[in-house]
Design a protein around this motif. Structure first.
Motif, PDB file in Angstrom:
ATOM      1  N   ARG A 144     -18.386  62.462 -73.345  1.00  0.00           N
ATOM      2  CA  ARG A 144     -17.779  63.327 -72.254  1.00  0.00           C
ATOM      3  C   ARG A 144     -16.906  62.519 -71.319  1.00  0.00           C
ATOM      4  O   ARG A 144     -16.913  62.889 -70.135  1.00  0.00           O
ATOM      5  CB  ARG A 144     -19.023  64.076 -71.513  1.00  0.00           C
ATOM      6  CG  ARG A 144     -18.780  65.650 -71.737  1.00  0.00           C
ATOM      7  CD  ARG A 144     -19.840  66.308 -70.942  1.00  0.00           C
ATOM      8  NE  ARG A 144     -21.290  65.796 -71.342  1.00  0.00           N
ATOM      9  CZ  ARG A 144     -22.365  66.109 -70.686  1.00  0.00           C
ATOM     10  NH1 ARG A 144     -22.314  66.926 -69.598  1.00  0.00           N
ATOM     11  NH2 ARG A 144     -23.517  65.747 -71.216  1.00  0.00           N
ATOM     12  N   ARG A 145     -16.363  61.232 -71.899  1.00  0.00           N
ATOM     13  CA  ARG A 145     -15.802  60.533 -71.202  1.00  0.00           C
ATOM     14  C   ARG A 145     -14.427  61.156 -70.705  1.00  0.00           C
ATOM     15  O   ARG A 145     -13.745  62.066 -71.600  1.00  0.00           O
ATOM     16  CB  ARG A 145     -15.395  59.025 -71.798  1.00  0.00           C
ATOM     17  CG  ARG A 145     -16.638  58.158 -71.864  1.00  0.00           C
ATOM     18  CD  ARG A 145     -16.129  56.869 -72.162  1.00  0.00           C
ATOM     19  NE  ARG A 145     -17.269  56.148 -72.194  1.00  0.00           N
ATOM     20  CZ  ARG A 145     -17.236  54.755 -72.339  1.00  0.00           C
ATOM     21  NH1 ARG A 145     -16.200  54.174 -73.043  1.00  0.00           N
ATOM     22  NH2 ARG A 145     -18.322  53.739 -72.269  1.00  0.00           N
ATOM     23  N   PRO A 146     -13.569  60.413 -69.956  1.00  0.00           N
ATOM     24  CA  PRO A 146     -12.462  61.037 -69.728  1.00  0.00           C
ATOM     25  C   PRO A 146     -11.352  61.042 -70.696  1.00  0.00           C
ATOM     26  O   PRO A 146     -11.577  59.943 -71.623  1.00  0.00           O
ATOM     27  CB  PRO A 146     -11.664  60.130 -68.283  1.00  0.00           C
ATOM     28  CG  PRO A 146     -13.011  59.601 -67.985  1.00  0.00           C
ATOM     29  CD  PRO A 146     -14.089  59.358 -68.907  1.00  0.00           C
ATOM     30  N   VAL A 147     -10.469  62.042 -71.065  1.00  0.00           N
ATOM     31  CA  VAL A 147      -9.449  62.004 -72.052  1.00  0.00           C
ATOM     32  C   VAL A 147      -8.887  61.017 -72.025  1.00  0.00           C
ATOM     33  O   VAL A 147      -8.148  60.484 -70.966  1.00  0.00           O
ATOM     34  CB  VAL A 147      -8.635  63.401 -71.891  1.00  0.00           C
ATOM     35  CG1 VAL A 147      -7.558  63.478 -72.880  1.00  0.00           C
ATOM     36  CG2 VAL A 147      -9.566  64.633 -72.179  1.00  0.00           C
ATOM     37  N   LYS A 148      -8.560  60.168 -73.260  1.00  0.00           N
ATOM     38  CA  LYS A 148      -7.851  59.173 -73.299  1.00  0.00           C
ATOM     39  C   LYS A 148      -6.192  59.648 -73.929  1.00  0.00           C
ATOM     40  O   LYS A 148      -6.234  60.664 -74.655  1.00  0.00           O
ATOM     41  CB  LYS A 148      -8.504  58.230 -74.377  1.00  0.00           C
ATOM     42  CG  LYS A 148      -9.222  57.259 -74.139  1.00  0.00           C
ATOM     43  CD  LYS A 148      -9.483  56.003 -75.130  1.00  0.00           C
ATOM     44  CE  LYS A 148     -10.473  56.946 -76.107  1.00  0.00           C
ATOM     45  NZ  LYS A 148     -11.152  55.519 -76.923  1.00  0.00           N
ATOM     46  N   ARG A 149      -5.371  59.007 -73.466  1.00  0.00           N
ATOM     47  CA  ARG A 149      -4.012  59.368 -74.070  1.00  0.00           C
ATOM     48  C   ARG A 149      -3.574  58.128 -75.012  1.00  0.00           C
ATOM     49  O   ARG A 149      -3.125  56.994 -74.287  1.00  0.00           O
ATOM     50  CB  ARG A 149      -2.984  59.510 -72.856  1.00  0.00           C
ATOM     51  CG  ARG A 149      -3.261  60.547 -72.046  1.00  0.00           C
ATOM     52  CD  ARG A 149      -2.193  60.666 -70.871  1.00  0.00           C
ATOM     53  NE  ARG A 149      -2.169  61.798 -70.056  1.00  0.00           N
ATOM     54  CZ  ARG A 149      -1.055  62.368 -69.180  1.00  0.00           C
ATOM     55  NH1 ARG A 149      -0.186  61.434 -69.086  1.00  0.00           N
ATOM     56  NH2 ARG A 149      -1.098  63.505 -68.875  1.00  0.00           N
ATOM     57  N   HIS A 200      -3.959  53.267 -75.785  1.00  0.00           N
ATOM     58  CA  HIS A 200      -3.803  53.887 -74.335  1.00  0.00           C
ATOM     59  C   HIS A 200      -3.836  53.165 -73.086  1.00  0.00           C
ATOM     60  O   HIS A 200      -4.082  51.741 -73.379  1.00  0.00           O
ATOM     61  CB  HIS A 200      -5.435  54.910 -74.295  1.00  0.00           C
ATOM     62  CG  HIS A 200      -6.575  54.291 -74.304  1.00  0.00           C
ATOM     63  ND1 HIS A 200      -7.176  53.690 -75.388  1.00  0.00           N
ATOM     64  CD2 HIS A 200      -7.126  53.697 -73.402  1.00  0.00           C
ATOM     65  CE1 HIS A 200      -8.183  53.170 -75.203  1.00  0.00           C
ATOM     66  NE2 HIS A 200      -8.273  53.034 -73.709  1.00  0.00           N
ATOM     67  N   GLU A 247      -0.957  61.342 -77.937  1.00  0.00           N
ATOM     68  CA  GLU A 247      -1.915  62.306 -78.278  1.00  0.00           C
ATOM     69  C   GLU A 247      -3.126  62.090 -77.446  1.00  0.00           C
ATOM     70  O   GLU A 247      -3.550  61.115 -77.091  1.00  0.00           O
ATOM     71  CB  GLU A 247      -2.319  62.214 -79.725  1.00  0.00           C
ATOM     72  CG  GLU A 247      -1.138  62.519 -80.683  1.00  0.00           C
ATOM     73  CD  GLU A 247      -1.577  61.990 -82.135  1.00  0.00           C
ATOM     74  OE1 GLU A 247      -2.601  61.870 -82.339  1.00  0.00           O
ATOM     75  OE2 GLU A 247      -0.493  61.791 -82.936  1.00  0.00           O
ATOM     76  N   THR A 248      -3.996  63.132 -77.226  1.00  0.00           N
ATOM     77  CA  THR A 248      -5.158  62.989 -76.437  1.00  0.00           C
ATOM     78  C   THR A 248      -6.276  62.869 -77.374  1.00  0.00           C
ATOM     79  O   THR A 248      -6.275  63.562 -78.406  1.00  0.00           O
ATOM     80  CB  THR A 248      -5.073  63.987 -75.325  1.00  0.00           C
ATOM     81  OG1 THR A 248      -5.255  65.178 -76.180  1.00  0.00           O
ATOM     82  CG2 THR A 248      -4.255  64.047 -74.246  1.00  0.00           C
ATOM     83  N   SER A 249      -7.174  62.013 -76.932  1.00  0.00           N
ATOM     84  CA  SER A 249      -8.333  62.223 -77.809  1.00  0.00           C
ATOM     85  C   SER A 249      -9.713  61.948 -76.575  1.00  0.00           C
ATOM     86  O   SER A 249      -9.597  61.291 -75.481  1.00  0.00           O
ATOM     87  CB  SER A 249      -8.418  61.286 -78.827  1.00  0.00           C
ATOM     88  OG  SER A 249      -9.011  59.824 -78.171  1.00  0.00           O
ATOM     89  N   ARG A 250     -10.705  62.227 -77.286  1.00  0.00           N
ATOM     90  CA  ARG A 250     -11.877  62.153 -76.327  1.00  0.00           C
ATOM     91  C   ARG A 250     -13.093  61.571 -77.097  1.00  0.00           C
ATOM     92  O   ARG A 250     -13.480  62.169 -78.109  1.00  0.00           O
ATOM     93  CB  ARG A 250     -12.162  63.553 -75.796  1.00  0.00           C
ATOM     94  CG  ARG A 250     -13.472  63.810 -74.870  1.00  0.00           C
ATOM     95  CD  ARG A 250     -13.405  64.935 -74.167  1.00  0.00           C
ATOM     96  NE  ARG A 250     -13.880  64.843 -72.730  1.00  0.00           N
ATOM     97  CZ  ARG A 250     -13.785  65.502 -71.698  1.00  0.00           C
ATOM     98  NH1 ARG A 250     -13.118  66.586 -71.679  1.00  0.00           N
ATOM     99  NH2 ARG A 250     -14.347  65.316 -70.515  1.00  0.00           N
ATOM    100  N   GLU A 251     -13.951  60.679 -76.445  1.00  0.00           N
ATOM    101  CA  GLU A 251     -15.219  60.436 -76.973  1.00  0.00           C
ATOM    102  C   GLU A 251     -16.242  60.770 -76.156  1.00  0.00           C
ATOM    103  O   GLU A 251     -16.539  60.305 -74.937  1.00  0.00           O
ATOM    104  CB  GLU A 251     -15.058  58.909 -77.168  1.00  0.00           C
ATOM    105  CG  GLU A 251     -14.408  58.440 -78.548  1.00  0.00           C
ATOM    106  CD  GLU A 251     -13.739  57.050 -78.420  1.00  0.00           C
ATOM    107  OE1 GLU A 251     -14.583  56.105 -77.530  1.00  0.00           O
ATOM    108  OE2 GLU A 251     -12.518  56.587 -78.680  1.00  0.00           O
TER     109      GLU A 251
END
Lengths: 172, 172
Positions: free
Chosen positions: A63-68, A18, A57-61
């Motif tokens: 409630r952090r901001p979404v990673k691309r 990302h 692809e987006t992923s999220r850990e």
DNA sequence: TATAACATGTAACAAGTTACATGATTTC
DNA sequence: GAAATCATGTAACTTGTTACATGTTATA
């Protein structure tokens, strides 16, 4: 030449990442050889995604901001190969704007000029030390760093010679 | 740093000139070391005149366009002295964006990489020859040119070494 | 509890380039 | 009579930077 694009494509080609990761790697590992700023990187990632060179692809850990998480597309691979070959074979002129001061050096008293050049030399010296003591990098990335070392060594020798020349003038 | 301003101020300090003359001198004598374009030069002359660093007298030959003959003002002299000292003592990092291709060299077949680098080397070689055979310049202006020569020699040696390294890899 | 690191962006600005516009004069 | 040179600029564009905005989580 789109070297910034090439850099991002090449890094993503080795490993999907990302944006923040890319910028972090560049700053920490290639900071002596490049200066790709954050907003520029994000802008280029957007641009290249729109052009179809990369996708994400987006992923999220938590409630952090979404990673691309970006990766190369087949079109991106083609662009990468083209940019790589173009970049290797070409050669753009390098200008040393700082030398404009050199051109008018004769205006100054040789002793003052020499002492100013000594500051200049010290700055180069500390940059050289920084690059030299940096940890090694895998593969040919190291060659970028090595080139910078060669360059700074040349600069140091050149500045020393200028100081010597001024000494000859001033002492005579 | 305002190196373009410094260049114009320094040249005007040696001799009053009009814009076209300045640009002509830079292109023909410093073309290997700088790349100040026409519109930039005219823009900077306007800016510096507005700032009071230079002033101009108009003169006309026949019915040709009016010439503006620029010369340094006392304030311009002060700015020149400041820019000169700042420029000499400072040192801004030099980045070789072309080296991004180098970082991903391992992607290519060593023989192809070597042949691409040979083109790169030839381009440097012809630039070097051009700078070397250029006529000498008065005073320390020549040092700008000399620095460029040193740099290109370093580049040539470096590229040759890379080609040799690739040969070692490919031949083993 | 404040700061650094994580993560992504936007908006405004700065610098310089390219291409274009203008018009006279000298050279081929 | 066409092309190069003299002489000065403008307008639009490109590229990249700085400063700002936003919100989370780990660390000191």
């Amino acid at each position: 030449m789109e070297y910034r694009e090439l850099l991002l494509l090449g890094l993503l080609r080795r490993q999907s990442m990302h944006g923040y990761q890319l910028i972090d790697f560049i700053e920490n590992n290639l900071g002596q050889c490049t200066d790709l700023k954050k907003p520029t990187a994000y802008f280029l990632l957007d641009k290249m995604a729109a052009a179809g060179w990369i996708r994400f692809e987006t992923s999220r850990e938590g409630r952090r901001p979404v990673k691309r998480i970006y990766s190369l597309t087949p079109e991106g691979e083609i662009v990468f190969q083209r940019l790589l070959r173009d970049g290797l074979a070409s050669s753009e002129p390098t200008f040393f704007w700082e030398d404009v001061s050199l051109a008018f050096l004769e205006v100054l008293d040789p002793r003052e000029a020499a002492s100013l050049l000594e500051m200049h030399r010290d700055l180069i010296g500390s940059r050289l030390e920084k690059v030299r003591t940096a940890p090694d990098h895998p593969g040919t990335i190291q060659w970028m760093v090595e080139h910078q070392v060669r360059f700074l060594e040349m600069e140091l020798a050149w500045t020393d010679e200028l100081i010597r020349r001024l000494g000859d003038t001033g002492g005579a």
